[in-house]
Design an enzyme around this catalytic site. Structure first.
Site, mmCIF file in Angstrom:
data_model
loop_
_atom_site.group_PDB
_atom_site.id
_atom_site.type_symbol
_atom_site.label_atom_id
_atom_site.label_comp_id
_atom_site.label_asym_id
_atom_site.label_seq_id
_atom_site.Cartn_x
_atom_site.Cartn_y
_atom_site.Cartn_z
ATOM 1 N N ASN A 1 -20.826 -0.142 -5.470
ATOM 2 C CA ASN A 1 -22.182 0.308 -5.144
ATOM 3 C C ASN A 1 -23.213 -0.298 -6.106
ATOM 4 O OD1 ASN A 1 -21.156 2.125 -3.139
ATOM 5 N ND2 ASN A 1 -20.576 3.520 -4.785
ATOM 6 N N HIS B 1 -22.761 14.031 2.479
ATOM 7 C CA HIS B 1 -21.768 13.799 1.419
ATOM 8 C C HIS B 1 -21.112 15.113 0.983
ATOM 9 C CE1 HIS B 1 -20.451 12.665 -2.725
ATOM 10 N NE2 HIS B 1 -20.182 11.536 -2.109
ATOM 11 N N GLU C 1 -29.682 12.566 3.909
ATOM 12 C CA GLU C 1 -29.534 11.452 2.955
ATOM 13 C C GLU C 1 -30.445 10.309 3.358
ATOM 14 O OE1 GLU C 1 -25.359 10.411 2.455
ATOM 15 O OE2 GLU C 1 -24.815 12.527 2.462
ATOM 16 N N SER D 1 -23.688 7.296 3.151
ATOM 17 C CA SER D 1 -22.782 6.556 2.274
ATOM 18 C C SER D 1 -21.644 5.851 2.997
ATOM 19 C CB SER D 1 -22.218 7.492 1.204
ATOM 20 O OG SER D 1 -21.567 8.581 1.809
ATOM 21 N N ASP E 1 -31.026 13.479 -0.446
ATOM 22 C CA ASP E 1 -30.098 12.798 -1.354
ATOM 23 C C ASP E 1 -30.295 11.305 -1.114
ATOM 24 O OD1 ASP E 1 -27.877 11.301 -2.177
ATOM 25 O OD2 ASP E 1 -26.451 12.922 -1.822
ATOM 26 N N HIS F 1 -28.011 6.209 -2.221
ATOM 27 C CA HIS F 1 -27.853 4.795 -1.836
ATOM 28 C C HIS F 1 -29.178 4.134 -1.466
ATOM 29 C CE1 HIS F 1 -23.468 5.064 -1.925
ATOM 30 N NE2 HIS F 1 -23.665 6.308 -1.503
ATOM 31 N N LYS G 1 -25.280 3.966 -8.928
ATOM 32 C CA LYS G 1 -25.139 3.056 -7.771
ATOM 33 C C LYS G 1 -25.996 1.817 -8.062
ATOM 34 C CE LYS G 1 -23.329 6.662 -5.237
ATOM 35 N NZ LYS G 1 -21.887 6.786 -5.179
HETATM 36 C C1 LIG Z 1 -24.585 10.256 -0.884
HETATM 37 C C2 LIG Z 1 -23.992 10.575 -2.213
HETATM 38 N N1 LIG Z 1 -24.412 11.670 -2.858
HETATM 39 C C3 LIG Z 1 -23.901 12.026 -4.051
HETATM 40 C C4 LIG Z 1 -22.933 11.267 -4.661
HETATM 41 C C5 LIG Z 1 -22.368 11.722 -5.964
HETATM 42 O O1 LIG Z 1 -22.940 10.995 -7.003
HETATM 43 P P1 LIG Z 1 -22.156 10.729 -8.377
HETATM 44 O O2 LIG Z 1 -21.161 9.647 -8.066
HETATM 45 O O3 LIG Z 1 -23.210 10.298 -9.330
HETATM 46 O O4 LIG Z 1 -21.509 12.014 -8.748
HETATM 47 C C6 LIG Z 1 -22.486 10.091 -4.018
HETATM 48 C C7 LIG Z 1 -21.487 9.184 -4.614
HETATM 49 O O5 LIG Z 1 -20.461 9.392 -5.050
HETATM 50 C C8 LIG Z 1 -23.009 9.754 -2.766
HETATM 51 O O6 LIG Z 1 -22.574 8.677 -2.102
#
Ligand SMILES: Cc1ncc(COP(=O)(O)O)c(C=O)c1O
Length: 386
Positions: free
Chosen positions: A51, A137, A177, A181, A206, A209, A241
């Site tokens: 990422n 997610h 989001e 993802s 969120d 990405h 990311k």
């Molecule tokens: C859409 C999304 N939200 C939250 C997370 C969690 O973030 P982190 O990896 O910093 O815990 C991720 C990735 O793992 C993600 O893809």
């Protein structure tokens, strides 16, 4: 059998079942990483699985800032921000984020997972219904399940389905989001904002990405679609990311952030980000804002990939995340193995991460890939499908 033996037998059985379904997850150990290439078991692979979309994880200036930050400020923060864990560099980072993203206040978290938990767990009350996109997610789903509110999910990116739910559930919060993802597609944020305004409900985003890659200076998915980050009730994005480091933040109005600072257990009872990490993130933001060539290169690579792979069953995405759905877990795992033989690393994503029957290759592109890398990838994908 004692109760303890029985418990262990249950765990063993669950793992054995997962193995039988070809769903075992096995982390690989990367021995060397430079963004474009990864070395695993002594063999170099072209990396189409990370990422690190802008190549910032290995940018020399970011590495130097990390090293200097550790030497000058310490490897660890030594405590919760409420005790002695908040250093001057944390303040500098939150102020930089507020300025860059146009939000009143920011709180830092050690991961996006923790930040999402804090956002939903702290902000939703018992009378609320959290309305989540179906493909949200795991950290959002768990945050919603652990909150006092009820959770309902709407069909992926489907505004009419959401509108119907909003009619039924007047006291709700909408959660989605910026870039999904696993599918790499995006919601229509302007339409979402209007719908939320019409129903006077908060919109929580969120943008894990989207941050860094969307928007003229990487301010994220909202600004890229004409929705100011300040119009969101709360924004979550992480530093691991496109910014290539680690950690995360919540950004919102002063009122919302003041509240989370007082009542957010994931914030209060957790060791603050390391000062060295903050120094690296600050440098990464600086490069991300100024070095437009990184985003330009990424978007050129996305375009190139989609033109070359136009006749392949790739998903509809104009982001760095490009999925190719193959169906069964076995098919996805075999495809990933075949690519490895050709020196390409593209991870197979299987249920429960994606819905049953939609196991896929999740291909991620970065600014570091060359034209030849992309041509080789598409050539090998084509061989897989013949
Ligand atoms: C859409 C999304 N939200 C939250 C997370 C969690 O973030 P982190 O990896 O910093 O815990 C991720 C990735 O793992 C993600 O893809």
């Amino acid at each position: 059998m004692t109760m303890l033996q029985d418990r262990l037998a249950q765990l063993q059985q669950a793992v054995a079942e997962r193995e039988a379904q070809q769903l075992m997850r096995q982390p690989v150990t990367v021995e060397h990483y430079n963004g474009r290439l990864i070395t695993i078991d002594g063999q170099p692979f072209l990396n189409f699985s990370g990422n690190d979309y802008l190549g910032l994880a290995t940018a020399p200036e970011v590495l130097q800032a990390y090293a200097d930050g550790a030497l000058k400020l310490g490897a660890g923060s030594s405590g919760s921000p409420m005790v002695t864990g908040q250093h001057a560099i944390h303040r500098q980072l939150t102020e930089t984020l507020s300025d860059w993203l146009g939000v009143e206040r920011v709180l830092l978290f050690s991961s996006g997972f923790a930040a999402n938990q804090a956002m939903l767990h702290t902000l939703a009350v018992k009378q609320d219904t959290l309305l989540l996109d179906k493909l949200s997610h795991a950290s959002l789903i768990d945050g919603a399940l652990h909150s006092d509110a009820r959770m309902k999910r709407f069909a992926h990116n489907n505004m009419s389905a959401l509108a119907r739910l909003l009619e039924q559930e007047p006291q709700s919060m909408v959660v989605t989001e910026g870039v999904f993802s696993m599918d790499g597609d995006c919601p229509d944020l302007a339409a979402l904002r209007s719908l939320c305004l019409q129903h006077q409900v908060p919109l929580l985003l969120d943008d894990a990405h989207g941050l860094g890659v969307k928007g003229s200076e990487g301010q994220g998915s909202g600004p890229a679609q004409g929705v100011a980050n300040s119009e969101l009730f709360c924004l979550m994005a992480n530093f691991g990311k496109a910014l290539g480091v680690a950690g995360a933040f919540l950004g919102a109005s002063k009122t919302v952030i003041d509240y989370i600072e007082q009542f957010g257990r994931h914030y209060i009872y957790s060791t603050a980000l390391s000062p060295a990490t903050c120094a690296a993130v600050l440098k990464s933001i600086d490069l991300c804002r100024k070095q437009h060539w990184r985003r330009d290169k990424l978007y050129n690579n996305i375009k190139k990939f989609r033109i070359l792979a136009a006749d392949l069953p790739i998903m509809n995405s104009d982001t760095a995340i490009q999925g190719m759905v193959l169906g069964s877990s076995e098919q996805a795992v075999n495809a990933s193995k075949q690519l490895k033989k050709a020196g390409i690393w593209a991870t197979a994503i299987r249920p429960p991460t994606v819905p049953a029957g939609s196991a896929r290759l999740r291909i991620t592109l970065s600014s570091q890939h060359s034209d030849e890398d992309i041509a080789l990838l598409v050539q090998q994908l084509r061989l897989l499908l013949l």
